[in-house]
Design a protein around this motif. Structure first.
Motif, PDB file in Angstrom:
ATOM      1  N   GLU A  10       0.830  -1.207   0.000  1.00 38.41           N
ATOM      2  CA  GLU A  10       0.000   0.000   0.000  1.00 38.41           C
ATOM      3  C   GLU A  10       0.866   1.260   0.000  1.00 38.41           C
ATOM      4  O   GLU A  10       0.537   2.250  -0.640  1.00 38.41           O
ATOM      5  N   ASP A  11       2.003   1.215   0.717  1.00 32.64           N
ATOM      6  CA  ASP A  11       2.911   2.363   0.713  1.00 32.64           C
ATOM      7  C   ASP A  11       3.496   2.584  -0.686  1.00 32.64           C
ATOM      8  O   ASP A  11       3.643   3.719  -1.135  1.00 32.64           O
ATOM      9  N   LEU A  12       3.820   1.491  -1.344  1.00 29.62           N
ATOM     10  CA  LEU A  12       4.364   1.597  -2.704  1.00 29.62           C
ATOM     11  C   LEU A  12       3.321   2.180  -3.653  1.00 29.62           C
ATOM     12  O   LEU A  12       3.626   3.091  -4.437  1.00 29.62           O
ATOM     13  N   LEU A  13       2.090   1.701  -3.577  1.00 35.05           N
ATOM     14  CA  LEU A  13       1.032   2.227  -4.431  1.00 35.05           C
ATOM     15  C   LEU A  13       0.744   3.694  -4.120  1.00 35.05           C
ATOM     16  O   LEU A  13       0.528   4.506  -5.024  1.00 35.05           O
ATOM     17  N   LYS A  14       0.765   4.045  -2.854  1.00 32.92           N
ATOM     18  CA  LYS A  14       0.533   5.438  -2.463  1.00 32.92           C
ATOM     19  C   LYS A  14       1.645   6.327  -3.013  1.00 32.92           C
ATOM     20  O   LYS A  14       1.382   7.400  -3.561  1.00 32.92           O
ATOM     21  N   ALA A  15       2.881   5.890  -2.886  1.00 37.25           N
ATOM     22  CA  ALA A  15       4.009   6.665  -3.402  1.00 37.25           C
ATOM     23  C   ALA A  15       3.924   6.807  -4.921  1.00 37.25           C
ATOM     24  O   ALA A  15       4.192   7.889  -5.474  1.00 37.25           O
ATOM     25  N   GLU A  16       3.545   5.746  -5.600  1.00 39.50           N
ATOM     26  CA  GLU A  16       3.405   5.792  -7.057  1.00 39.50           C
ATOM     27  C   GLU A  16       2.312   6.771  -7.467  1.00 39.50           C
ATOM     28  O   GLU A  16       2.469   7.577  -8.377  1.00 39.50           O
ATOM     29  N   TYR A  17       1.191   6.706  -6.777  1.00 37.10           N
ATOM     30  CA  TYR A  17       0.073   7.599  -7.073  1.00 37.10           C
ATOM     31  C   TYR A  17       0.462   9.061  -6.835  1.00 37.10           C
ATOM     32  O   TYR A  17       0.164   9.940  -7.639  1.00 37.10           O
ATOM     33  N   GLU A  18       1.160   9.331  -5.731  1.00 43.14           N
ATOM     34  CA  GLU A  18       1.597  10.698  -5.439  1.00 43.14           C
ATOM     35  C   GLU A  18       2.591  11.201  -6.493  1.00 43.14           C
ATOM     36  O   GLU A  18       2.546  12.360  -6.891  1.00 43.14           O
ATOM     37  N   TYR A  19       3.489  10.328  -6.932  1.00 39.25           N
ATOM     38  CA  TYR A  19       4.447  10.716  -7.970  1.00 39.25           C
ATOM     39  C   TYR A  19       3.720  11.056  -9.274  1.00 39.25           C
ATOM     40  O   TYR A  19       4.001  12.071  -9.910  1.00 39.25           O
ATOM     41  N   ILE A  20       2.773  10.234  -9.643  1.00 41.64           N
ATOM     42  CA  ILE A  20       2.010  10.472 -10.874  1.00 41.64           C
ATOM     43  C   ILE A  20       1.214  11.767 -10.756  1.00 41.64           C
ATOM     44  O   ILE A  20       1.176  12.576 -11.700  1.00 41.64           O
ATOM     45  N   ALA A  21       0.606  11.988  -9.603  1.00 35.94           N
ATOM     46  CA  ALA A  21      -0.151  13.226  -9.398  1.00 35.94           C
ATOM     47  C   ALA A  21       0.765  14.439  -9.516  1.00 35.94           C
ATOM     48  O   ALA A  21       0.395  15.461 -10.106  1.00 35.94           O
ATOM     49  N   GLN A  22       1.969  14.335  -8.989  1.00 38.85           N
ATOM     50  CA  GLN A  22       2.923  15.443  -9.067  1.00 38.85           C
ATOM     51  C   GLN A  22       3.351  15.687 -10.517  1.00 38.85           C
ATOM     52  O   GLN A  22       3.492  16.847 -10.927  1.00 38.85           O
ATOM     53  N   THR A  23       3.539  14.630 -11.304  1.00 35.68           N
ATOM     54  CA  THR A  23       3.932  14.837 -12.703  1.00 35.68           C
ATOM     55  C   THR A  23       2.796  15.487 -13.495  1.00 35.68           C
ATOM     56  O   THR A  23       3.045  16.318 -14.362  1.00 35.68           O
ATOM     57  N   ALA A  24       1.563  15.125 -13.190  1.00 32.17           N
ATOM     58  CA  ALA A  24       0.421  15.759 -13.865  1.00 32.17           C
ATOM     59  C   ALA A  24       0.352  17.239 -13.509  1.00 32.17           C
ATOM     60  O   ALA A  24       0.152  18.097 -14.371  1.00 32.17           O
ATOM     61  N   TYR A  25       0.549  17.556 -12.250  1.00 30.14           N
ATOM     62  CA  TYR A  25       0.541  18.949 -11.796  1.00 30.14           C
ATOM     63  C   TYR A  25       1.678  19.728 -12.457  1.00 30.14           C
ATOM     64  O   TYR A  25       1.486  20.845 -12.939  1.00 30.14           O
ATOM     65  N   GLN A  26       2.865  19.138 -12.495  1.00 25.31           N
ATOM     66  CA  GLN A  26       4.021  19.820 -13.076  1.00 25.31           C
ATOM     67  C   GLN A  26       3.832  20.072 -14.570  1.00 25.31           C
ATOM     68  O   GLN A  26       4.226  21.121 -15.075  1.00 25.31           O
ATOM     69  N   ALA A  27       3.209  19.146 -15.274  1.00 24.29           N
ATOM     70  CA  ALA A  27       2.941  19.355 -16.699  1.00 24.29           C
ATOM     71  C   ALA A  27       2.032  20.561 -16.900  1.00 24.29           C
ATOM     72  O   ALA A  27       2.246  21.374 -17.808  1.00 24.29           O
ATOM     73  N   ASN A  28       1.017  20.708 -16.053  1.00 23.48           N
ATOM     74  CA  ASN A  28       0.121  21.875 -16.141  1.00 23.48           C
ATOM     75  C   ASN A  28       0.871  23.171 -15.841  1.00 23.48           C
ATOM     76  O   ASN A  28       0.689  24.178 -16.516  1.00 23.48           O
ATOM     77  N   GLU A  29       1.720  23.151 -14.819  1.00 21.42           N
ATOM     78  CA  GLU A  29       2.494  24.341 -14.464  1.00 21.42           C
ATOM     79  C   GLU A  29       3.449  24.732 -15.593  1.00 21.42           C
ATOM     80  O   GLU A  29       3.572  25.914 -15.931  1.00 21.42           O
ATOM     81  N   ASP A  30       4.143  23.759 -16.144  1.00 22.06           N
ATOM     82  CA  ASP A  30       5.089  24.034 -17.229  1.00 22.06           C
ATOM     83  C   ASP A  30       4.378  24.588 -18.457  1.00 22.06           C
ATOM     84  O   ASP A  30       4.902  25.461 -19.148  1.00 22.06           O
ATOM     85  N   ARG A  31       3.188  24.079 -18.725  1.00 23.26           N
ATOM     86  CA  ARG A  31       2.408  24.556 -19.872  1.00 23.26           C
ATOM     87  C   ARG A  31       2.062  26.035 -19.694  1.00 23.26           C
ATOM     88  O   ARG A  31       2.207  26.838 -20.610  1.00 23.26           O
TER      89      ARG A  31
END
Length: 192
Positions: A10-31
């Motif tokens: 569950e910790d691994l899945l949570k970390a993966e989900y948080e990383y993916i969420a951060q990359t989605a946020y960063q793509a919006n910011e960079d745009r």
């Protein structure tokens, strides 16, 4: 005998989900940052031109330089559109990855399904009409078309052919520039 490290899946899945969420946020910011840089660059150049005390006599002397400057600005518009398209695609890939994690959890906890609006089949397309990403690309496209038209105007000024036919050429360059930039953006905007 090798010992396996203790891991909580569950910790691994949570970390993966948080990383993916951060990359989605960063793509919006960079745009947003990329588009803002382009708008400020073009606006600064236009303001600098309007702020100079150019008369018709000395304007023709710098017209060739302005022609090249606006060609470069049109090229920067194309690069900005390429960044916008690739960042939108990166955002889309991140959202798809988040849904893989959601699907895994929903296999084990199906009662949580109503809590998730976006699923693999309901993710907005990369080219969603009237989305902020799409409207920003339209703005860059139109501004890029105007810089193409301005380039043609200054080229015509340099060769001394500014007349009513010249203004038709300027309008055509702006329209063709916008259409070409939009086609370029659409080509780069893929869902995979």
């Amino acid at each position: 005998m090798t010992l396996k490290p203790k891991m909580n899946p569950e910790d691994l899945l949570k970390a993966e989900y948080e990383y993916i969420a951060q990359t989605a946020y960063q793509a919006n910011e960079d745009r947003a940052r990329g588009a803002s840089f382009y708008f400020v660059s073009v606006g600064s150049i236009v303001a600098a031109i309007l702020g100079t005390q150019l008369t018709e006599d000395n304007l023709q002397g710098v017209a060739l330089a302005f022609f090249f400057l606006f060609i470069v600005m049109t090229g920067l518009g194309a690069l900005t559109l390429a960044q916008l398209a690739r960042l939108r695609a990166a955002w889309h890939e991140s959202i798809q990855a988040m849904n893989v994690v959601k699907d895994f959890y929903l296999e084990h906890y199906p009662e949580f399904e109503p809590a998730f609006k976006w699923r693999v089949k309901s993710i907005p397309p990369t080219d969603k009409p009237y989305s902020i990403a799409n409207l920003t690309a339209v703005e860059v496209t139109l501004l890029g078309g105007l810089t193409a038209g301005a380039a043609v105007y200054f080229l015509l000024l340099w060769i001394g052919a500014v007349n009513w036919l010249g203004f038709i050429a300027v309008a055509a360059a702006a329209a063709i520039g916008s259409a070409s930039l939009w086609a370029f953006y659409k080509k780069l905007l893929v869902d995979d």
